[in-house]
Design a protein around this motif. Sequence first.
Motif, PDB file in Angstrom:
ATOM      1  N   VAL A 187      -5.450  -0.946   4.560  1.00 18.74           N
ATOM      2  CA  VAL A 187      -4.116  -1.428   4.234  1.00 18.74           C
ATOM      3  C   VAL A 187      -4.216  -2.229   2.942  1.00 18.74           C
ATOM      4  N   THR A 188      -3.111  -2.326   2.246  1.00 20.91           N
ATOM      5  CA  THR A 188      -3.081  -3.094   1.001  1.00 20.91           C
ATOM      6  C   THR A 188      -2.145  -4.275   1.179  1.00 20.91           C
ATOM      7  N   ILE A 228      -7.299  -4.538  -0.990  1.00 17.87           N
ATOM      8  CA  ILE A 228      -7.435  -3.471   0.002  1.00 17.87           C
ATOM      9  C   ILE A 228      -8.296  -3.996   1.140  1.00 17.87           C
ATOM     10  N   GLN A 229      -7.776  -3.902   2.348  1.00 19.45           N
ATOM     11  CA  GLN A 229      -8.469  -4.424   3.522  1.00 19.45           C
ATOM     12  C   GLN A 229      -8.703  -3.290   4.517  1.00 19.45           C
ATOM     13  N   GLY A 254       0.810  -1.209   0.000  1.00 18.01           N
ATOM     14  CA  GLY A 254       0.000   0.000   0.000  1.00 18.01           C
ATOM     15  C   GLY A 254       0.845   1.261   0.000  1.00 18.01           C
ATOM     16  N   ALA A 255       1.927   1.239   0.788  1.00 17.09           N
ATOM     17  CA  ALA A 255       2.825   2.399   0.831  1.00 17.09           C
ATOM     18  C   ALA A 255       3.481   2.613  -0.529  1.00 17.09           C
ATOM     19  N   THR A 256       3.823   1.518  -1.209  1.00 16.21           N
ATOM     20  CA  THR A 256       4.420   1.627  -2.539  1.00 16.21           C
ATOM     21  C   THR A 256       3.417   2.167  -3.549  1.00 16.21           C
ATOM     22  N   ASP A 257       2.196   1.653  -3.508  1.00 18.29           N
ATOM     23  CA  ASP A 257       1.171   2.110  -4.451  1.00 18.29           C
ATOM     24  C   ASP A 257       0.839   3.585  -4.233  1.00 18.29           C
TER      25      ASP A 257
END
Length: 395
Positions: free
Chosen positions: A337-338, A344-345, A197-200
């Motif tokens: 969070v991913t 995606i959760q 998620g942080a990367t996306d």
Amino acid sequence: MAGLANTWGYGAMTNHLNDMRNSKSIIMIGSNAAEAHPVAMQHILAGKELNGAPLIVVDPRFTKTAAKADLHVRHRSGTDVAFVMGLVREVIKNDWHDKDFIAKRTFGFEEVKKVAEHYTPEEVERVCGVEPKLLKKIARILAENRPGALIWCMGGTQHSNGNNVTRSYCILQLLLGNMGIAGGGANVIRGHDNVQGATDMCILSNSMPGYYGLSDGAFKHWAEVWKIDADWLLGRFDNDFDPKQRNKKGFTMARWYEGVLQPKDKIDQRDNIKALFYWGISMESQSQMHRVKEGLEKLDMLVIVDPYVPSAAVVPDRKDGTYLLPACSQYEQSGSVTATARQIQWRYKVVEPLYDSRTDTDIMVELSKRLGFEEEFTKNYKNYPAAGKRRSVRW
């Protein structure tokens, strides 16, 4: 190292975990998914069983994952680049590379070919301890069983040459034409929660969210998405010093200290870095610790956002200018969070924030308020409480 490249990211899952069921071969390097990622391992084993996909596990240890492999390769720890580039050389030498894919989708093939020439089977054996016969066998398996998936984890990334390691993995997959195809891909199974998620979202120095890069068009696109004025956004940069600074990559997390320690004429900005935020990361994840410590000590201000007092707060010899903002743990805040597979959760808050801790969102909003752009930062927060209704902050 010269690198075959296209537009695929070097640090992101390019295929879904389910897609391993379409793989005709699977090679895992530095990944013990049977223990660390059991859900992912089920898909990997399904691909092995459904397609008869040869499973190759490259690991210095005989792990539970290696026990399921058709072929276990025991190489010396830290020699991944030599091993993979040896495979690259064998693929090129035997004319197994995907010429059409390389011509249409990549650049730098001749440079890669030149670098790979050094990694003969004999040289790979000297460096890695892998016999030439085994190296050639693996290259043939990968070439004859396409599409093939390449999977790695922190066993591949956590090295002083981790960037080159993951780059070599991607080079091999591009060479074989195993990218942008079901059952293929360069797939890093994440080691920590929400790394994908942080990367996306791209909290990185080289891109806007969604891997949009740093062009003016990318800034204007996101200004429209965020419903803010594009000129205002572009005006946040030091345009008097360099009108194109916004289009240039900043310092990476791994080498931020160069912005502190290098002479001003060696860096691409007006002055050295004066302040640093460590937000949910510790100095233990960085190399060249002596340089990190020196950089931390030269900063005018060091801000650490963390539930606990980390090493970055105590290792550097600083007598002033260090601030700790106590952040909530994941159990004290809600949010998305991913996962590795890009699902995606949503996570619900379990308890109210303890002591003086604040959620990450609270901290960011309070900072935006003090820096003068709260309105722009929060205008899309439909359910975020107005400033007068938020908990008082005593920092």
